[in-house]
Structures are given as structure tokens and as C-alpha cells.
Write an enzyme that holds these catalytic residues in place. Sequence first.
Site, PDB file in Angstrom:
ATOM      1  CG  HIS A  30      -0.210  -0.109   2.530  1.00  0.00           C
ATOM      2  ND1 HIS A  30       0.240   0.987   3.222  1.00  0.00           N
ATOM      3  CD2 HIS A  30       0.126  -1.194   3.260  1.00  0.00           C
ATOM      4  CE1 HIS A  30       0.824   0.589   4.346  1.00  0.00           C
ATOM      5  NE2 HIS A  30       0.771  -0.731   4.390  1.00  0.00           N
ATOM      6  CG  ASP A  31      -0.425   4.194   1.307  1.00  0.00           C
ATOM      7  OD1 ASP A  31      -1.311   4.896   0.797  1.00  0.00           O
ATOM      8  OD2 ASP A  31      -0.612   3.462   2.297  1.00  0.00           O
ATOM      9  N   GLY A  72       5.123  -1.038   2.740  1.00  0.00           N
ATOM     10  CA  GLY A  72       4.285   0.124   2.472  1.00  0.00           C
ATOM     11  C   GLY A  72       5.061   1.428   2.400  1.00  0.00           C
TER      12      GLY A  72
END
Length: 256
Positions: free
Chosen positions: A119-120, A137
Site C-alpha cells: 500500500h501507498d 508500504g
Amino acid sequence: MIHPTAIISPDADIDENVQIGAYSVIGEDVTIGKGTFIGPHVVIDPQVDIGPGCRIFQFAAIGAIPQDLKFGGEKSRVKIGPDVTIREFVTIHRGTEPGGGLTEVGEKSFLMAYTHVAHDCRIGKMVVLANNTTLAGHITIGDHATVGGLVAIHQFVRIGDYAFVGGKSAVVKDVPPYVIAAGDRAILHGLNRVGLKRHGFSDRSMSALKKTYRILFRYGLTLNEAIQRVHAEVEIVPEVERFIGFIKASSRGVTR
């Protein structure tokens, strides 16, 4: 052509010139651009944008919710730029609200088999991630960077433009642009001279980067002392300016 066994949400926006293979699943709020090829058994979850001309191979999974215990179901996205190649069993997860809500892969990047993008993460353009690269992440990877196979990168680490990370490395601090980093705990091994020459860097820029690297990482100075010396002794071409700017912006510390 869409295979009759594929399951496509009626809310997906798919260009008419897209191929989707057998048993693939396309969720709602997905856009897929012209000329993209999606192989069999691919899963694209909701809230994903895929640009034109991409190639996504069998068993890839894009847009699943993040592996983050703090994730509360907020709306977030994955964005895949044009002409990206995603090979078998690649996984790319949606962003989280604290990370800006977006996981992004830039144009013409190449993600080899079993790569994981958490994520991200923000991946620049024309990046190569070799087999089994694992990104935690909130990682940023600059344009034209190459990451070797079986590399694990710690969350919040940044990899600079044109950097090369050798295979089987563990990266726990930022890797500056233009360099080679490798090792069980990655350390620097000089400039990425071969990569820079292949990308047409001038002799002037190469010379300035070589002097900058030597002052920053071979003279035993603190980074602040080294940066001051670079400004005093090296021609500040744009590449040197970006090199120094990257180091100044580091919050995790810089690989040395």
C-alpha cells in the site's frame, strides 16, 4: 476480445480494444485503457485504474485491500500507468488514507513474476522490479531505477532515480539516485556507471557525480560537512543538485 468465462462488473469502464482472458475477474470502479492485454485468471479488485497498452499476465492480483491492520475500509486506489508490464503472480495493493490513498506504478515499468507492491508505494516511470522483489508500504522508487531479484525493501524507504539495487539485498535506508547498492544489509558500491552511460549521461555530468559521490561517501565526513565541500569543489550540474537534494530530504537515513 473478452473471454466468455471472464466475470466483469457492469460498473467497470473497459475500452473496446481490450483483451481479457479466461476466468479473469474485473471489479466495479475499474478503468482499463485501450490496447491493454489481461491474461487468464487475473483478479482486478475495485478502485483500480489501468492505462493503455499494459500487459498483465496470468494470476496477477491488483487492487486488493492493504495488508495494514489500521486500514478501516476507506476508499483508495491503485493507478497503473501506460505500457506497464505485470508478470505472473504480481500483487499490488490499494493505498491507505494516512499514505495519501494511492498506490501507483509509472509508465513503461516492468514488474517481474512474484513482485509485491504494498500500500501507498509510488513507483516511477521505466522502473524494473525483478522476480520476488518485495516492497513494504509507503516506498518511493524513482524513475529508471532497477531492483534485483529477491530484494526486500523496508517501509518508507526511498530509492532514487537511476539507482541499481543488487539481488538478494535487504534495504533499510534510502538509496540515493545514480548509485549501486547491494548486500545482505545493503551498502553502496559506487555510481551506477553502466546504467548512466546507457541513459546518455554526459561526461560532464558523470565527472561531477563521481566527485560528489567520493566526497559524500569516501572521505569520512558527516553528511553536512560533505555537502558543504561538494558545493565548494564540484560543479553543481542538475544531477548533482538532485543528488544532494535527495540526501537532504531523507528521514530514514541514507545507505552508505
